[in-house]
Write a protein that holds these residues in place. Sequence first.
Motif, PDB file in Angstrom:
ATOM      1  N   ALA A  18     -54.496  13.366  84.140  1.00 23.09           N
ATOM      2  CA  ALA A  18     -55.617  14.308  84.029  1.00 23.09           C
ATOM      3  C   ALA A  18     -55.305  15.608  83.345  1.00 23.09           C
ATOM      4  CB  ALA A  18     -56.178  14.541  85.422  1.00 23.09           C
ATOM      5  N   ASP A  19     -53.984  16.227  83.321  1.00 26.12           N
ATOM      6  CA  ASP A  19     -54.020  17.562  82.746  1.00 26.12           C
ATOM      7  C   ASP A  19     -53.362  17.515  81.628  1.00 26.12           C
ATOM      8  OD1 ASP A  19     -51.551  16.367  83.638  1.00 26.12           O
ATOM      9  OD2 ASP A  19     -50.647  18.322  84.591  1.00 26.12           O
ATOM     10  N   TRP A  20     -53.380  16.273  80.911  1.00 21.18           N
ATOM     11  CA  TRP A  20     -52.761  16.301  79.629  1.00 21.18           C
ATOM     12  C   TRP A  20     -53.477  16.891  78.531  1.00 21.18           C
ATOM     13  CZ3 TRP A  20     -47.924  14.498  78.326  1.00 21.18           C
ATOM     14  CH2 TRP A  20     -47.633  14.574  76.549  1.00 21.18           C
ATOM     15  N   PRO A  21     -53.009  17.689  77.502  1.00 28.14           N
ATOM     16  CA  PRO A  21     -53.803  18.314  76.761  1.00 28.14           C
ATOM     17  C   PRO A  21     -54.574  17.338  75.838  1.00 28.14           C
ATOM     18  CG  PRO A  21     -51.635  19.296  76.752  1.00 28.14           C
ATOM     19  CD  PRO A  21     -51.648  18.076  77.517  1.00 28.14           C
ATOM     20  N   SER A  22     -55.737  17.612  75.547  1.00 25.66           N
ATOM     21  CA  SER A  22     -56.787  16.704  74.735  1.00 25.66           C
ATOM     22  C   SER A  22     -56.037  16.366  73.319  1.00 25.66           C
ATOM     23  CB  SER A  22     -58.065  17.000  74.895  1.00 25.66           C
ATOM     24  OG  SER A  22     -58.227  18.171  74.336  1.00 25.66           O
ATOM     25  N   ASP A  23     -55.558  17.427  72.749  1.00 25.63           N
ATOM     26  CA  ASP A  23     -55.177  17.572  71.397  1.00 25.63           C
ATOM     27  C   ASP A  23     -54.014  16.783  71.150  1.00 25.63           C
ATOM     28  OD1 ASP A  23     -53.419  19.551  72.615  1.00 25.63           O
ATOM     29  OD2 ASP A  23     -53.474  20.843  70.855  1.00 25.63           O
ATOM     30  N   GLN A  24     -53.422  16.536  72.152  1.00 28.64           N
ATOM     31  CA  GLN A  24     -52.091  15.501  72.067  1.00 28.64           C
ATOM     32  C   GLN A  24     -52.400  14.214  72.521  1.00 28.64           C
ATOM     33  OE1 GLN A  24     -48.400  17.541  74.147  1.00 28.64           O
ATOM     34  NE2 GLN A  24     -49.406  19.395  73.511  1.00 28.64           N
ATOM     35  N   PHE A  25     -53.428  13.898  72.599  1.00 32.99           N
ATOM     36  CA  PHE A  25     -53.864  12.346  73.023  1.00 32.99           C
ATOM     37  C   PHE A  25     -53.498  11.421  72.094  1.00 32.99           C
ATOM     38  CE2 PHE A  25     -57.488   9.354  72.432  1.00 32.99           C
ATOM     39  CZ  PHE A  25     -57.016   8.302  73.596  1.00 32.99           C
ATOM     40  N   ILE A  26     -53.650  11.769  70.846  1.00 31.42           N
ATOM     41  CA  ILE A  26     -53.441  10.533  69.962  1.00 31.42           C
ATOM     42  C   ILE A  26     -51.746  10.436  69.389  1.00 31.42           C
ATOM     43  CG2 ILE A  26     -53.074  12.382  67.751  1.00 31.42           C
ATOM     44  CD1 ILE A  26     -54.823  10.338  66.232  1.00 31.42           C
ATOM     45  N   ALA A  27     -50.745  11.033  70.238  1.00 33.18           N
ATOM     46  CA  ALA A  27     -49.856  10.975  70.000  1.00 33.18           C
ATOM     47  C   ALA A  27     -49.096   9.820  70.801  1.00 33.18           C
ATOM     48  CB  ALA A  27     -48.691  12.096  70.593  1.00 33.18           C
ATOM     49  N   LYS A  28     -49.538   9.355  71.791  1.00 31.83           N
ATOM     50  CA  LYS A  28     -49.368   7.926  72.357  1.00 31.83           C
ATOM     51  C   LYS A  28     -50.270   7.049  72.308  1.00 31.83           C
ATOM     52  CE  LYS A  28     -46.675  10.832  75.897  1.00 31.83           C
ATOM     53  NZ  LYS A  28     -45.522  10.418  75.846  1.00 31.83           N
ATOM     54  N   ALA A  29     -49.869   6.015  71.395  1.00 31.72           N
ATOM     55  CA  ALA A  29     -50.817   4.829  70.988  1.00 31.72           C
ATOM     56  C   ALA A  29     -51.101   3.999  72.364  1.00 31.72           C
ATOM     57  CB  ALA A  29     -49.848   4.049  69.937  1.00 31.72           C
ATOM     58  N   ILE A  30     -50.065   3.789  73.219  1.00 34.59           N
ATOM     59  CA  ILE A  30     -50.529   2.769  74.310  1.00 34.59           C
ATOM     60  C   ILE A  30     -51.580   3.661  75.287  1.00 34.59           C
ATOM     61  CG2 ILE A  30     -48.795   3.674  75.922  1.00 34.59           C
ATOM     62  CD1 ILE A  30     -48.355   0.613  76.431  1.00 34.59           C
ATOM     63  N   TRP A  31     -51.877   4.852  75.077  1.00 35.64           N
ATOM     64  CA  TRP A  31     -53.114   5.540  76.001  1.00 35.64           C
ATOM     65  C   TRP A  31     -54.337   5.179  75.382  1.00 35.64           C
ATOM     66  CZ3 TRP A  31     -50.624  11.113  77.246  1.00 35.64           C
ATOM     67  CH2 TRP A  31     -49.517  10.971  78.116  1.00 35.64           C
ATOM     68  N   HIS A  32     -54.528   4.756  74.373  1.00 39.06           N
ATOM     69  CA  HIS A  32     -55.676   4.229  73.493  1.00 39.06           C
ATOM     70  C   HIS A  32     -56.582   3.024  74.096  1.00 39.06           C
ATOM     71  CE1 HIS A  32     -55.609   7.601  70.636  1.00 39.06           C
ATOM     72  NE2 HIS A  32     -54.279   7.725  70.980  1.00 39.06           N
ATOM     73  N   ARG A  33     -57.502   3.099  74.568  1.00 36.96           N
ATOM     74  CA  ARG A  33     -58.169   1.760  74.873  1.00 36.96           C
ATOM     75  C   ARG A  33     -59.094   1.207  73.690  1.00 36.96           C
ATOM     76  NH1 ARG A  33     -63.181   0.601  77.478  1.00 36.96           N
ATOM     77  NH2 ARG A  33     -63.424   2.798  77.927  1.00 36.96           N
ATOM     78  N   VAL A  34     -58.981   0.212  73.122  1.00 37.99           N
ATOM     79  CA  VAL A  34     -59.847  -0.357  71.928  1.00 37.99           C
ATOM     80  C   VAL A  34     -60.996  -0.574  72.303  1.00 37.99           C
ATOM     81  CG1 VAL A  34     -59.697  -1.705  70.069  1.00 37.99           C
ATOM     82  CG2 VAL A  34     -57.324  -0.944  71.149  1.00 37.99           C
ATOM     83  N   VAL A  35     -61.926   0.079  71.635  1.00 40.10           N
ATOM     84  CA  VAL A  35     -63.547  -0.331  71.936  1.00 40.10           C
ATOM     85  C   VAL A  35     -64.054  -0.883  70.683  1.00 40.10           C
ATOM     86  CG1 VAL A  35     -63.642   1.544  73.553  1.00 40.10           C
ATOM     87  CG2 VAL A  35     -64.049   2.026  71.278  1.00 40.10           C
ATOM     88  N   ALA A  36     -63.439  -0.991  69.517  1.00 39.97           N
ATOM     89  CA  ALA A  36     -64.045  -1.310  68.361  1.00 39.97           C
ATOM     90  C   ALA A  36     -62.837  -1.666  67.388  1.00 39.97           C
ATOM     91  CB  ALA A  36     -64.969  -0.536  67.701  1.00 39.97           C
ATOM     92  N   ILE A  37     -62.945  -2.967  66.769  1.00 38.17           N
ATOM     93  CA  ILE A  37     -62.082  -3.357  65.538  1.00 38.17           C
ATOM     94  C   ILE A  37     -63.068  -3.697  64.450  1.00 38.17           C
ATOM     95  CG2 ILE A  37     -60.300  -4.957  64.947  1.00 38.17           C
ATOM     96  CD1 ILE A  37     -59.704  -5.183  68.004  1.00 38.17           C
TER      97      ILE A  37
END
Length: 274
Positions: A22-41
């Motif tokens: 919850a406290d992770w900086p939003s500008d560093q979100f993209i650094a960890k690929a596994i944290w991304h939920r895929v919504v479109a391909i």
Amino acid sequence: MRHETLWCLDIETVPDGDLVPADWPSDQFIAKAIWHRVVAISVVEASVEHVPGRGERYEVRCCRSGGEAGWDERRLLQAFWKRFAELRPRIVSWNGRRFDLPTLRLRAMMYGISAEAWYATGDRWHGYTHRYSSEWHCDLMEELADHGAATRLGMQDVAVAMGLPGKVGGHGSEVAEMVARGDLEAVRAYCEGDVLNLFALYARWALLTGLTDGAGHNAAMDSLASCLAASRAERPHLGAFLDRWQSSPRPAPALVPLPKPGLAGSGLERSTQG
């Protein structure tokens, strides 16, 4: 292996609330690929023809997003990797080695979905997993930057310079809001806009590098324009992309001059005049 199919690929994602602190900086979100939920391909799919002495020819079959807007991530990934295994296409991406493909593989691993075809196709020196095998996976951002020797550019920068529409239907930072309000069709349309730009840029890069010649480049661009025109009635965002492309004020022609006149039919040939 000679690829018979080309996929210009892009994905859209949102933060996985179960993984991102919850406290992770939003500008560093993209650094960890596994944290991304895929919504479109989304892909632009094209055939690849090998013409002796003249290089490759690309003909657009379709621009589409996988599955349906209501599918969950697991189903999207299962369908993607199943279709990938059937076609084993050449992949074209923008920053795909760093983000799109790691995300698709890691999220598949999380769900227990096999991506065997990605790892098992090719040989010791050539294949999808080899960084410099652009005939298997062409990360166009990396190719244009000489794999980091030159400045890496955003696709928007290059698309606008080439007279393409660039971003249409929003921005990546707006995807989470679209998903939150349940507008998955808008997300899919936005993602398709990116792969349309990507295909046109790849055709121009193929001309630049000698993979195709002027006639092949123009045929690829015409096939893209024809696909967009044919889909306009049922999918207005594709027609809107074509309109913006054809009306671009940039002095960068959609088609390149040929030694002999020809190649008409889509209307894009007007861009070569003047």
